[in-house]
Design a protein around this motif. Structure first.
Motif: not given
Length: 109
Positions: A8-12, A65-70, A81-85, A88-92
């Motif tokens: 993962c890269i920051h700012g994907a 890069h942290h997921p939502e876990l249920t 999902t990528t909050h910094s994007a 939206a969805l990113s390669d991360n």
């Protein structure tokens, strides 16, 4: 390049719909749902579920890069999902989805 060979890269950047469809083909057990990708994993017992959750937490920290876990009885749903994007969805998201699948496969072989 294989998703497991990437990090993962920051700012994907957010991916467009065609790129999302292509990436989903690389993680076939995942579904695109409302701006996320998600998958439910099943386990033989609660301890196995929690062991998986802990392994996902370690991977998430390493990739930052942290997921939502249920977490529920005998199952865990992982959603990215990528909050910094902009949510939206990113390669991360796809990199971590592939890593989650590898973790699951390792404990089920």
């Amino acid at each position: 390049m294989n998703l497991l060979d990437q990090h993962c890269i920051h700012g994907a950047a957010a991916r467009d719909p065609a790129a999302i469809r292509a990436r989903l083909a690389e993680v076939p057990d995942w579904q695109a749902i409302d701006g996320t990708i998600a998958r439910e994993y099943r386990f033989p017992d609660y301890r196995a579920t929690i062991a998986f959750v802990n392994a996902i937490a370690d991977m998430a920290e390493a990739e930052n890069h942290h997921p939502e876990l249920t977490v529920a009885w005998l199952r865990c749903t992982v959603a990215y999902t990528t909050h910094s994007a902009g949510g939206a969805l990113s390669d991360n998201d796809f990199i971590c989805a592939a890593r989650a699948d590898a973790i699951y496969k390792a404990v089920h072989e």
